[in-house]
Design a protein around this motif. Structure first.
Motif: not given
Length: 415
Positions: A267-289
């Motif tokens: 369920l990692a994809r389905e619950m991701c909104l609750f770990f990363a709630p902002f557009a800015n949150s995905y800058r972090r995920l993208g930067a982690r590789g």
């Protein structure tokens, strides 16, 4: 938390040790919202009427809502004079709990978890940046070119930590006095970046500790004429800030432990909104590789988003420092119990559980789509709750911009 709950708070009010009471709930992003009440008016009331849009400014609610104080969880805030903070549960006019409120969501899932017997505690490590500029100065600079103590990265460097020790010492001592169990503070990968470690507790308590830690650190930073931010990515040139959640899963039942972990991957994809709630949150995920965003588990690998340490200790690093911990813990429980109930098999270390969609969402819109189509999350939370959080995410998506300057204005002080 106060021993003897209501009677202890009433005693402090009667003794004039407390003259102000903060009644609050976490909103959709985990920020404390509510009212400050004169202590003499709080003593005789069992509920307080508040605005209908309290949980989210994105949602129009013309009906009144009511705060029901959870006095057993009240605590004195030592950094504010004669002030107590009382977490509340939120109810509608028919005295029904508001199902979309973060506290209520986690309470329901924690009850489900307890049906499986005693469960280990959850601990957390929260990362942030501390600046020499106060909030007014930071705002006037549009949150750019801020003054950072230190000149170089020094992971766990004592000298780097000493530069901010007046504030960090206040965090450790005041949080302890407020019954928020801060274990340690440490400098991190970049000057001005720090990590605060909290002791383990039940999911509900751990979420409240994290929310109060963030709230209190902002207030303490302001009192020290400084500023702090918990944005996941405040500057593309510097490391991002996360919130690492950890739990020691049952060693007595390895099959259950593996199924719980398999549920996280499923369920990692389905619950991701609750770990990363902002557009800015995905800058972090993208930067982690790519390795960090793969739906895999790794052993003792800090580059992985989900890892097993010391045989049974599991760490989730999917969430940024901007996440709402009530929702993140609820998602972990939902995913884990889905794995247990379906007897899911854990894939081998490093192997993706679904080659067709191996990665976490790359954007807020992609996370929204994943949650929208999730039968498991809808079944556990209810369609009304899922739609509420999707509507709020749409509000964030519609206001978001690719340029980081706009995201700074939106989130530097508010996440």
């Amino acid at each position: 938390m106060m021993k003897n709950g209501k009677s202890s708070l009433e005693h402090k009010i009667n003794a004039r040790e407390v003259d102000s009471v903060i009644l609050c709930v976490p909103d959709v992003h985990g920020r404390l919202v509510g009212e400050r009440v004169a202590a003499e008016h709080f003593a005789g009331a069992d509920k307080w009427r508040v605005r209908g849009d309290l949980l989210s400014p994105a949602m129009e609610n013309k009906h009144a809502l009511f705060l029901h104080p959870d006095v057993k969880s009240a605590r004195i805030l030592p950094w504010l004079p004669a002030t107590a903070l009382v977490p509340c549960d939120i109810y509608d006019e028919q005295n029904n709990p508001v199902t979309s409120a973060p506290r209520h969501i986690l309470q329901r899932q924690q009850l489900r978890l307890r049906q499986y017997g005693p469960w280990p505690k959850f601990a957390a490590r929260l990362q942030c940046y501390l600046f020499e500029d106060n909030y007014n100065n930071a705002r006037s600079k549009e949150y750019r070119d801020l003054l950072r103590e230190g000149v170089r990265a020094s992971t766990h460097g004592i000298w780097e930590g000493s530069r901010q020790e007046s504030l960090l010492r206040a965090v450790r001592t005041h949080m302890s006095a407020a019954d928020v169990p801060v274990v340690s503070t440490a400098s991190l990968f970049e000057s001005a970046q720090h990590e605060i470690k909290l002791a383990g507790s039940a999911p509900m308590e751990s979420a409240e500790h994290l929310v109060l830690l963030k709230h209190g650190m902002k207030e303490l930073a302001a009192l020290h004429d400084r500023s702090a931010t918990f944005m996941a990515n405040w500057n593309d040139a510097f490391p991002s800030s996360g919130c690492i959640l950890a739990s020691t899963l049952s060693a007595d039942d390895p099959e259950m432990r593996q199924s719980f972990l398999a549920g996280q991957l499923a369920l990692a994809r389905e619950m991701c909104l609750f770990f990363a709630p902002f557009a800015n949150s995905y800058r972090r995920l993208g930067a982690r590789g790519r390795k960090f965003c793969k739906r895999t588990w790794e052993r003792d690998d800090p580059a992985a988003g989900l890892r097993v340490m010391e045989q049974t200790l599991v760490e989730w690093e999917w969430g940024g420092a901007d996440m709402n911990p009530y929702l993140a813990y609820a998602a972990i429980i939902i995913a884990g119990l889905h794995g247990v109930e379906q007897k899911l098999e854990l894939p081998p270390e490093g192997e993706v559980c679904d080659p067709g969609s191996p990665c976490l969402p790359a954007s807020l819109q992609e996370a929204m789509d994943a949650l929208d189509g999730s039968k498991v999350m809808r079944g556990a939370l209810g369609d009304d709750v899922v739609e509420f959080y999707l509507a709020n995410a749409h509000f964030e998506e519609n206001r978001s911009r690719e340029i980081l300057s706009w995201q700074l204005q939106r989130g530097f002080e508010q996440t």
